[in-house]
Design an enzyme around this catalytic site. Structure first.
Site, PDB file in Angstrom:
ATOM      1  N   HIS A 173      -7.106  -4.740  10.122  1.00  0.00           N
ATOM      2  CA  HIS A 173      -6.806  -4.473   8.704  1.00  0.00           C
ATOM      3  C   HIS A 173      -5.535  -5.184   8.250  1.00  0.00           C
ATOM      4  O   HIS A 173      -4.617  -5.405   9.029  1.00  0.00           O
ATOM      5  CB  HIS A 173      -6.785  -2.971   8.381  1.00  0.00           C
ATOM      6  CG  HIS A 173      -5.590  -2.216   8.874  1.00  0.00           C
ATOM      7  ND1 HIS A 173      -5.639  -0.868   9.179  1.00  0.00           N
ATOM      8  CD2 HIS A 173      -4.306  -2.585   9.111  1.00  0.00           C
ATOM      9  CE1 HIS A 173      -4.445  -0.460   9.564  1.00  0.00           C
ATOM     10  NE2 HIS A 173      -3.630  -1.476   9.530  1.00  0.00           N
ATOM     11  N   GLU A 194      -9.520  -1.865   5.484  1.00  0.00           N
ATOM     12  CA  GLU A 194     -10.146  -1.610   6.776  1.00  0.00           C
ATOM     13  C   GLU A 194     -11.370  -2.525   6.948  1.00  0.00           C
ATOM     14  O   GLU A 194     -11.822  -3.150   5.984  1.00  0.00           O
ATOM     15  CB  GLU A 194     -10.563  -0.132   6.845  1.00  0.00           C
ATOM     16  CG  GLU A 194      -9.405   0.860   6.657  1.00  0.00           C
ATOM     17  CD  GLU A 194      -8.506   1.008   7.885  1.00  0.00           C
ATOM     18  OE1 GLU A 194      -8.351   0.050   8.665  1.00  0.00           O
ATOM     19  OE2 GLU A 194      -7.945   2.113   8.062  1.00  0.00           O
ATOM     20  N   ASN A 242      -7.413  -2.907  14.328  1.00  0.00           N
ATOM     21  CA  ASN A 242      -8.799  -3.184  13.914  1.00  0.00           C
ATOM     22  C   ASN A 242      -8.889  -4.366  12.948  1.00  0.00           C
ATOM     23  O   ASN A 242      -9.936  -4.625  12.381  1.00  0.00           O
ATOM     24  CB  ASN A 242      -9.430  -1.934  13.286  1.00  0.00           C
ATOM     25  CG  ASN A 242      -8.710  -1.496  12.000  1.00  0.00           C
ATOM     26  OD1 ASN A 242      -7.802  -2.178  11.527  1.00  0.00           O
ATOM     27  ND2 ASN A 242      -9.118  -0.370  11.445  1.00  0.00           N
ATOM     28  N   ASP A 288       0.814  -1.215   0.000  1.00  0.00           N
ATOM     29  CA  ASP A 288       0.000   0.000   0.000  1.00  0.00           C
ATOM     30  C   ASP A 288       0.850   1.269   0.000  1.00  0.00           C
ATOM     31  O   ASP A 288       2.076   1.207   0.164  1.00  0.00           O
ATOM     32  CB  ASP A 288      -0.965  -0.014   1.206  1.00  0.00           C
ATOM     33  CG  ASP A 288      -0.279  -0.426   2.506  1.00  0.00           C
ATOM     34  OD1 ASP A 288       0.965  -0.400   2.576  1.00  0.00           O
ATOM     35  OD2 ASP A 288      -0.980  -0.778   3.461  1.00  0.00           O
TER      36      ASP A 288
END
Ligand code: PGA
Length: 242
Positions: free
Chosen positions: A136, A141, A134, A66
């Site tokens: 990811h 996400e 979380n 990313d």
């Protein structure tokens, strides 16, 4: 999934062994790399192994997960910069064969070209992942469709907050969007390594390993992949029931 729990120092060494084995078998492997604090020990180990002649990246192709939208490779918080500083500048890889999604050209064509480039290189042999608090993976996400390919995302507040520690100007400087390989792009890799360290990752690792497979916890999809090795330190493994 193969789960390895050891000290933080040892998991970096054990994961590095997987790279030694892969590159011995396939010197022109396609590697998927990750950024973040978690892989730093592994990258230091790989640099050492390369300098000592145990491994060579001469024929390796690399694709990163990313990149932040709006940051070019000269920005010290861009993931291109991170990879150069922490790995590529210290190993014998051909920089022309290292790919990071563009944070500048985020046109639909440029984004779609990333998956095509991975495919044209023969697909990723080994994808490295960290994990967000979380759940990811990359910047996928919670509630990202499992069928997603490389795409642009809006970062959650929790991710921007977690990453703001690295930006001199704090959260206001953290980009709001990123381009990331999709969940399917990651799942297309032939093998996957996920590394998790520290107590902040303990609750999510319990969900990833012991909870249901759900788009709400992106990393839970790894339960469905045939070749995943999870490397965790004792702190990240602290909430596992078995
Ligand atoms: P970290 O980030 O390694 O810095 O904890 C991991 C991630 O957000 O994927």
């Amino acid at each position: 999934m193969k789960v390895i729990i050891d000290s933080r120092e040892n998991i970096a060494k054990l994961a590095a062994k997987q790279y030694i084995e892969l590159l011995a078998k396939k010197p022109n492997a396609v590697l998927g790399h990750a950024t973040g604090s978690t892989p730093l020990d592994l990258y230091a180990e790989l640099v050492k192994l390369c300098k000592e002649g145990w491994i060579s990246y001469k024929d390796v192709t690399s694709f990163n997960l990313d990149e932040y939208v709006g940051l070019d490779g000269s920005h010290d918080q861009s993931y291109r910069y991170f990879m150069n500083e922490n790995l590529f500048n210290h190993i014998d890889i051909d920089k022309a064969k290292t790919f990071v999604p563009s944070g500048i050209d985020t046109s639909a064509a440029a984004v779609a070209a990333y998956d095509k480039a991975i495919e044209a290189a023969g697909g990723i042999d080994l994808q490295l992942l960290g994990i967000g608090e979380n759940g990811h993976i990359g910047f996928n996400e919670p509630d990202t469709p499992f069928g997603s390919l490389t795409h642009m995302v809006e970062l959650t507040e929790s991710t921007r907050k977690a990453n703001s520690r690295l930006f001199a100007g704090g959260i206001d400087e953290v980009p709001t969007h990123a381009v990331t390989m999709g969940v399917k792009t990651v799942m297309n890799a032939k093998s996957i390594i996920l590394m998790a360290t520290g107590p902040k990752k303990a609750p999510i690792m319990k969900e990833v390993l012991e909870g249901p497979v759900t788009e709400h916890v992106p990393a839970s999809v790894l339960q469905l992949h045939p070749s995943v090795t999870i490397y965790m330190d004792y702190e990240a493994a602290a909430q596992l029931s078995k």
